[in-house]
Structure formats: C-alpha cells, structure tokens
Write an enzyme that holds these catalytic residues in place. Structure first.
Site, PDB file in Angstrom:
ATOM      1  N   LYS A  89     -14.337 -14.517   7.024  1.00 11.73           N
ATOM      2  CA  LYS A  89     -15.719 -14.476   7.506  1.00 11.73           C
ATOM      3  C   LYS A  89     -16.763 -14.405   6.405  1.00 11.73           C
ATOM      4  O   LYS A  89     -16.753 -13.491   5.595  1.00 11.73           O
ATOM      5  CB  LYS A  89     -15.893 -13.279   8.455  1.00 11.73           C
ATOM      6  CG  LYS A  89     -15.180 -13.488   9.776  1.00 11.73           C
ATOM      7  CD  LYS A  89     -15.090 -12.208  10.559  1.00 11.73           C
ATOM      8  CE  LYS A  89     -16.310 -12.021  11.435  1.00 11.73           C
ATOM      9  NZ  LYS A  89     -16.228 -10.695  12.115  1.00 11.73           N
ATOM     10  N   GLY A  91     -12.293  -3.971   1.533  1.00 13.18           N
ATOM     11  CA  GLY A  91     -13.642  -3.574   1.952  1.00 13.18           C
ATOM     12  C   GLY A  91     -14.262  -2.604   0.966  1.00 13.18           C
ATOM     13  O   GLY A  91     -15.442  -2.706   0.619  1.00 13.18           O
ATOM     14  N   ARG A 148       0.829  -1.207   0.000  1.00  7.49           N
ATOM     15  CA  ARG A 148       0.000   0.000   0.000  1.00  7.49           C
ATOM     16  C   ARG A 148       0.865   1.259   0.000  1.00  7.49           C
ATOM     17  O   ARG A 148       0.451   2.287  -0.554  1.00  7.49           O
ATOM     18  CB  ARG A 148      -0.940  -0.010   1.195  1.00  7.49           C
ATOM     19  CG  ARG A 148      -2.142  -0.915   0.940  1.00  7.49           C
ATOM     20  CD  ARG A 148      -3.066  -0.937   2.121  1.00  7.49           C
ATOM     21  NE  ARG A 148      -4.344  -1.508   1.743  1.00  7.49           N
ATOM     22  CZ  ARG A 148      -5.201  -2.028   2.607  1.00  7.49           C
ATOM     23  NH1 ARG A 148      -4.903  -2.057   3.902  1.00  7.49           N
ATOM     24  NH2 ARG A 148      -6.347  -2.521   2.198  1.00  7.49           N
ATOM     25  N   GLY A 181      -6.786  -6.912   1.043  1.00  6.16           N
ATOM     26  CA  GLY A 181      -5.427  -6.729   1.526  1.00  6.16           C
ATOM     27  C   GLY A 181      -4.683  -8.042   1.686  1.00  6.16           C
ATOM     28  O   GLY A 181      -3.520  -8.163   1.274  1.00  6.16           O
TER      29      GLY A 181
HETATM   30  P1  ADP Z   1      -8.887 -10.129   2.216  1.00  6.28           P
HETATM   31  O1  ADP Z   1      -8.054  -9.247   3.129  1.00  6.28           O
HETATM   32  O2  ADP Z   1      -8.118 -10.583   1.024  1.00  6.28           O
HETATM   33  O3  ADP Z   1     -10.205  -9.499   1.893  1.00  6.28           O
HETATM   34  P2  ADP Z   1      -9.968 -11.586   4.441  1.00  6.28           P
HETATM   35  O4  ADP Z   1      -9.498 -10.498   5.342  1.00  6.28           O
HETATM   36  O5  ADP Z   1     -11.415 -11.768   4.244  1.00  6.28           O
HETATM   37  O6  ADP Z   1      -9.243 -11.469   3.016  1.00  6.28           O
HETATM   38  O7  ADP Z   1      -9.439 -12.975   4.991  1.00  6.28           O
HETATM   39  C1  ADP Z   1      -8.073 -13.254   5.105  1.00  6.28           C
HETATM   40  C2  ADP Z   1      -7.797 -14.218   6.211  1.00  6.28           C
HETATM   41  O8  ADP Z   1      -8.594 -15.386   6.077  1.00  6.28           O
HETATM   42  C3  ADP Z   1      -6.356 -14.677   6.201  1.00  6.28           C
HETATM   43  O9  ADP Z   1      -5.684 -14.142   7.307  1.00  6.28           O
HETATM   44  C4  ADP Z   1      -6.469 -16.192   6.253  1.00  6.28           C
HETATM   45  O10 ADP Z   1      -5.565 -16.794   7.166  1.00  6.28           O
HETATM   46  C5  ADP Z   1      -7.893 -16.408   6.713  1.00  6.28           C
HETATM   47  N1  ADP Z   1      -8.391 -17.738   6.326  1.00  6.28           N
HETATM   48  C6  ADP Z   1      -8.444 -18.264   5.095  1.00  6.28           C
HETATM   49  N2  ADP Z   1      -8.870 -19.528   5.139  1.00  6.28           N
HETATM   50  C7  ADP Z   1      -9.104 -19.818   6.439  1.00  6.28           C
HETATM   51  C8  ADP Z   1      -9.533 -20.991   7.146  1.00  6.28           C
HETATM   52  N3  ADP Z   1      -9.823 -22.110   6.493  1.00  6.28           N
HETATM   53  N4  ADP Z   1      -9.639 -20.910   8.479  1.00  6.28           N
HETATM   54  C9  ADP Z   1      -9.332 -19.777   9.136  1.00  6.28           C
HETATM   55  N5  ADP Z   1      -8.917 -18.643   8.537  1.00  6.28           N
HETATM   56  C10 ADP Z   1      -8.797 -18.672   7.205  1.00  6.28           C
HETATM   57 MG    MG Z   2      -8.198  -8.844   5.257  1.00 10.41          MG
END
Ligand code: ADP
Ligand code: MG
Length: 403
Positions: free
Chosen positions: A207, A384, A37, A360
C-alpha cells in the site's frame, strides 16, 4: 535508555516484551512459516535466563477481533505454537499460560524458578492492550505488573504502538531496553544522522498509503528513491499511465504527484520500473507477460517488476554506500512473481556500505530466497516501527523506555 547489562536480574521476575508476531500458514495448518522474529528474540531471552532471571515473556500475534478475551481467544491466533517453537530453539521447555492476567498466568509466573522462561497468551486477546482509553490500558498494565519485578522492552516491531504492554507497563516499573531494541535504534540512527552517500532507498510492498509519510521524510535524506511493488501503480497512474487491474489507490494519486514534484524540487532521483510482469489475475499460476510499465494492458495486473527494471534497480544500488529497503517488489509469495524482489535482495548483498532491510515481508522474502543473512548490514524486525522512526515520529515504546 538503560540497557539490561545495567540491571541486576538474578532471582528476579522479568516481564519481557518481545515481538513474536510471526507469519502463520494461511492455508489451514496454522504452522509458523518464518520464525525470524522468534530467533531475533533468542539473545535477550538467553541473556536474561542465563543471568538467573525468571523470564515472563509477553507478545502479540495477529490482530484478533472480538469484544473480550474469550471471544478473541476463540478466534485465535494463540501463541501456543510460538511457545513450542521457542522451546525447541532454546533447547528447553517454555511454560505457556493460556491467559494473560488470569489464574493460568498467575500459576505460570509463580511456578518459575531462576533461569526459567514462560510465555503468556497473546496480549491482544485483551482488548485493553490496544485501547485508546488511557485508563483501560493502565488497568491491564497494572494487572501485568503483578507478575514481575522489572520490565525489559525488546519488542522492536511494536515500539511504535501506544499499547499497554509496550507503553503503559514500563512506566509502572523499573525498566531497561533489550539488546534488539538497542541495536535497531542504533542502525536507524545511522540511517538518519550523516549517512554515507550515495544513499538509496528502495520502497515496495502493497500500500502506497502506508508509505507516503516515510517517502516525504526520506526525500530530505536520500539521493535516490527506487519504487516497486504494489505501491508503484499509483505512481504510474499519477504519471498518466494505464495500470490495468493492478493495485491502485486512486485517492492517493494526488499525493504521489506531490511526492514526484517535491523530489524534483529537492533534486532527489525517483527511479520507477520500466517494465512490469503483468498477469491475468492474482494467482500463483496466472498466465503473465512482460509489458512496458507505461502501457499495462487494461485487463492485466502487475505482480512484479520486469527484468529490465531489475537490472536498472541493481545498477542504481551498485554504487550506493547506504541502502534502506522496505517492501517487496512484487508478490514474491508466488515464485513466478518473485524475481524482482530477489534481484533487489541480491543487489543489496553486493553493496559496499550499510544495507538495512526493514519490513516483515521483506525480511521473510530474504530468508525465503536462502540468501545469507550475514550479507546484509541489518535485517530489521520491525517494518512499521522502522518506517515511523524514519518518518521522524516519536515512538511511544521508546519514549517509555527512555523515561
Ligand atoms: P513489508 O512487510 O516488508 O513492510 P508490506 O507489508 O508493505 O511489506 O507489503 C508486502 C506485501 O506486498 C506482500 O505480501 C506482497 O505480496 C505485496 N505486493 C507486492 N507487490 C505487489 C503487487 N504488485 N500487487 C499486489 N501485492 C503486492
Ligand atoms: Mg508486511
């Protein structure tokens, strides 16, 4: 939106909102683990400073807690490390103000000469930044406005927030959008207005509750939705499968069922993993085995999609002409559970069409794999923000810049 090319900045003080919310090493050193970033903000800073502006950068870092500036600053995280990294990348000194509207910020802003750059301390150390009370936010915005003649909004990762430095401040002063915001919005528009087909969306991350809104809207746009990561277990549970101790949001099982039904009704294909890498616990060295996605042992936790799923997902992406990917397929921070995320990332690099990585953690995953960032159409700096755009919501930071 007015662009920075349309405004005269030489000799003027520009309040520049950037998104410098970088991940920090959680094990103690506090070092920046991915400076993507900061790098993404370099072009606008270089452009403004090259044009002779006095650039006062504002940004947030983390989610500091506490009742006032002092309490939040004591708990960190300070932007000082970011100022140092920014200085290294710019090849010059970046002055750092240890407060936001106090004497340090005043002296730092006053001391700037044409072309020089300063960074103010974490805007979220000031509780008013994120206040729901309009007058509190406007008070902070008015104090910040003293340090500048113009406002430039380039913090795309924060444009979905109705915060003082994002929304209220541009309403108080002449403003323009930075090139990063302009580029991000242009790509998102391509994803929502007549995208080339087939259009595939890959969703993962932790989530499901964060992503239900966007799935709902994407069902009206995409041809296929591939689901992995922590959010997939609530979908598997919605189909009646055992998910063991995997991440599960039980109160969203019904919403997942509704998504599956809506997808069927609209003829959108939902692609779920067929196998899962299931571990004995949440740890980098936890013993694991590949199991069927329909029968995760009760004492196991799914931490990645399995090899058959990776092949299936790659096949579902191979002929796509538009791909939007948000959220890792597994806990990629642990190398043993990174293969599914890597497979999706590699599949995206082979797509003949527009590929967009949003989020991110997804962007950090791409960089951690050492993949050529140029092989992706666009790596968004705002998870987001891009999701909310794709959900069809209005983004306060864009509304302000458009005004
Ligand atoms: P982004 O930042 O790309 O939008 P998120 O913040 O929604 O993604 O999610 C990222 C997190 O999800 C990572 O830290 C990863 O470790 C976690 N994650 C992915 N798969 C699993 C899983 N099966 N169980 C727990 N956490 C998970
Ligand atoms: Mg994230």
């Amino acid at each position: 939106m007015r662009s920075i090319d349309d405004i005269e900045v030489a000799g003027r003080r520009v309040l520049l909102r950037c998104d410098l919310n970088v991940p920090l090493d959680k094990s103690g050193s506090g070092a920046i683990t991915d400076d993507g970033r900061i790098r993404a903000s370099l072009p606008v800073i270089r452009k403004l400073s090259g044009a002779g502006a006095r650039v006062v950068v504002m940004a947030h870092l983390g989610r500091p807690k506490g009742d006032d500036f002092a309490a939040r600053a004591a708990g960190g995280p300070s932007l000082r490390v970011v100022a140092e990294r920014l200085g290294e990348l710019l090849g010059g000194c970046v002055a750092f103000a240890a407060d936001l509207t106090g004497p340090s910020a005043q002296a730092t802003a006053d001391g700037l000469e044409d072309g020089q750059v300063a960074l103010l301390e974490n805007v979220r150390f000031e509780p008013a930044e994120t206040s729901k009370d309009d007058s509190e936010r406007q008070g902070l915005a008015a104090a910040l406005a003293n340090f500048g003649d113009l406002y430039v909004g380039d913090g795309f990762g924060a444009v979905h927030r109705k915060h003082a430095s994002v929304y209220d401040l541009p309403l108080l002063m002449p403003h323009a959008a930075g090139d990063l915001v302009t580029a991000e919005v242009a790509v998102l528009r391509r994803l929502t207005e007549s995208p080339a087909r087939p259009y595939a969306v890959v969703l993962g991350g932790s989530k499901v509750s964060d992503k239900l809104g966007v799935i709902g809207n994407l069902l009206g746009l995409a041809d296929r939705v591939l689901i992995g990561g922590g959010m997939v277990y609530t979908f598997l549970a919605a189909l009646g499968h055992e998910v063991g101790s995997s991440l599960l949001e039980a109160d969203h099982i019904e919403s997942c069922k509704a998504v599956l039904a809506e997808a069927r009704r609209r003829g959108v294909q939902i692609v779920l993993p067929t196998d899962i890498v299931a571990a004995t616990g949440f740890a980098a060295d936890a013993p694991s085995a590949v199991v069927s996605a329909q029968a995760i042992p009760a004492d196991r936790m799914g931490l990645d999609i399995g090899p058959d799923s990776s092949a299936l997902f790659a096949a579902k992406l191979a002929d796509a002409r538009t791909v939007f990917w948000n959220g890792p397929m597994g806990v990629f921070e642990f190398p043993a559970f990174a293969a599914g995320t890597r497979a999706v990332a590699e599949a995206l690099t082979k797509v003949d069409g527009l590929t967009v990585v949003g989020g991110g953690d997804s962007a950090a995953a791409v960089r951690s794999f050492g993949l050529d960032e140029g092989a992706f159409g666009h790596i968004s700096t705002g998870g987001g923000a891009s999701l909310e755009y794709l959900e069809g919501k209005t983004l306060p930071g864009l509304v302000a810049l458009e005004s």
